[in-house]
Design an enzyme around this catalytic site. Structure first.
Site, PDB file in Angstrom:
ATOM      1  N   GLN A 285      33.680  43.248  34.319  1.00 17.57           N
ATOM      2  CA  GLN A 285      33.421  44.143  35.452  1.00 17.57           C
ATOM      3  C   GLN A 285      33.098  43.376  36.731  1.00 17.57           C
ATOM      4  OE1 GLN A 285      30.399  46.966  34.253  1.00 17.57           O
ATOM      5  NE2 GLN A 285      31.444  47.470  32.335  1.00 17.57           N
ATOM      6  N   CYS A 286      33.644  42.206  36.860  1.00 18.56           N
ATOM      7  CA  CYS A 286      33.370  41.345  38.017  1.00 18.56           C
ATOM      8  C   CYS A 286      34.480  41.503  39.055  1.00 18.56           C
ATOM      9  CB  CYS A 286      33.280  39.891  37.550  1.00 18.56           C
ATOM     10  SG  CYS A 286      33.013  38.686  38.871  1.00 18.56           S
ATOM     11  N   GLY A 287      34.156  41.225  40.302  1.00 15.43           N
ATOM     12  CA  GLY A 287      35.179  41.270  41.348  1.00 15.43           C
ATOM     13  C   GLY A 287      36.246  40.204  41.162  1.00 15.43           C
ATOM     14  N   LEU A 288      35.951  39.181  40.353  1.00 21.36           N
ATOM     15  CA  LEU A 288      36.911  38.107  40.077  1.00 21.36           C
ATOM     16  C   LEU A 288      37.710  38.345  38.798  1.00 21.36           C
ATOM     17  CD1 LEU A 288      34.523  35.083  40.847  1.00 21.36           C
ATOM     18  CD2 LEU A 288      36.298  36.022  42.354  1.00 21.36           C
ATOM     19  N   THR A 289      37.437  39.441  38.119  1.00 26.11           N
ATOM     20  CA  THR A 289      38.037  39.667  36.800  1.00 26.11           C
ATOM     21  C   THR A 289      39.565  39.765  36.861  1.00 26.11           C
ATOM     22  OG1 THR A 289      36.044  40.766  35.956  1.00 26.11           O
ATOM     23  CG2 THR A 289      38.126  41.228  34.818  1.00 26.11           C
TER      24      THR A 289
END
Length: 239
Positions: free
Chosen positions: A112-116
């Site tokens: 659930q990360c912006g970098l996922t």
């Protein structure tokens, strides 16, 4: 005459007790001082030499013992990534020595990360392109950064494999910082510190490992997987 003179001198100095010792020093009655002093000096030197030898032996023994302990300590320390055993998503032990001869990219992942999206997409591309040449990607889910990996191992694996077609292994969820950090990550951080300290800063930090299990580089979370393709190729090309 000599006998009389000696008796006379002794009787004279008996009346002057404070000077008698000085008189003896100036006569031969105080048994040969030179011979006595020499004997004592020789004994002192012998004792001193023995003490020095004993001290030197103790020093060398101490150094040898410390050296042996240091060597034993060093030999018990992990020398490469291949010395570790980790858990897979099902809780089974995985000996990382099975990856000898492979180039490894070790990544702490989150769902659930912006970098996922960017990282999972590029990791899949890298793996598809180089897996037959000896690249392995080892993904370790971690929930320590913004609680962005809250799911179970099964949920994490389903997410990565279904949405991003991840074919590389995804291991048991771990901690990468703090006292409960998994030993593998403690080792990785000790070998390759970060720009602002050794701790992992965020999701998708990356460690590049050569075929011998040595960590050769570390990349920030914002470093895209495809941007390190050239580094991976160099390691793959090495015999």
């Amino acid at each position: 005459m000599t006998h009389f003179s000696t008796r006379f001198l002794i009787s004279r100095y008996l009346t002057r007790p404070r000077s008698f010792s000085s008189f003896l020093k100036r006569t031969h009655f105080n048994s040969p001082p030179v011979a006595s002093d020499s004997s004592l000096l020789i004994k002192a030197r012998v004792l001193h030499s023995r003490a020095e030898i004993s001290s030197t032996k103790s020093l060398f023994l101490g150094l040898n013992l410390r050296g042996d302990r240091t060597m034993a300590s060093q030999s018990s320390q992990p020398q490469s990534v291949h010395d570790f055993t980790v858990k897979d998503a099902r809780g089974n032990d995985v000996d990382l020595s099975t990856y000898k001869g492979k180039v490894l990219l070790i990544v702490n992942v989150a769902s659930q990360c912006g970098l996922t999206n960017s990282n999972y997409t590029e990791l899949a591309k890298l793996y598809g392109k180089y897996k037959d040449q000896g690249l392995e990607i080892l993904a370790f889910p971690c929930n320590q950064f913004g609680a962005q990996e809250p799911g179970s191992n099964e949920e994490i694996q389903e997410f990565a494999c279904t949405r991003f077609k991840a074919e590389y292994p995804i291991f048991d969820k771990v901690e990468v910082n703090g006292s409960n950090a998994t030993p593998l990550y403690k080792y990785l951080k000790s070998v390759k510190g970060g720009l602002f300290g050794d701790g992992i800063k965020w999701n998708f930090s990356k460690f590049l490992v050569n075929k011998e299990g040595r960590v050769v580089d570390r990349y920030a979370p914002t470093t895209s997987p495809l941007s390190i393709e050239k580094d991976i190729k160099k390691l793959l090309e090495k015999a």
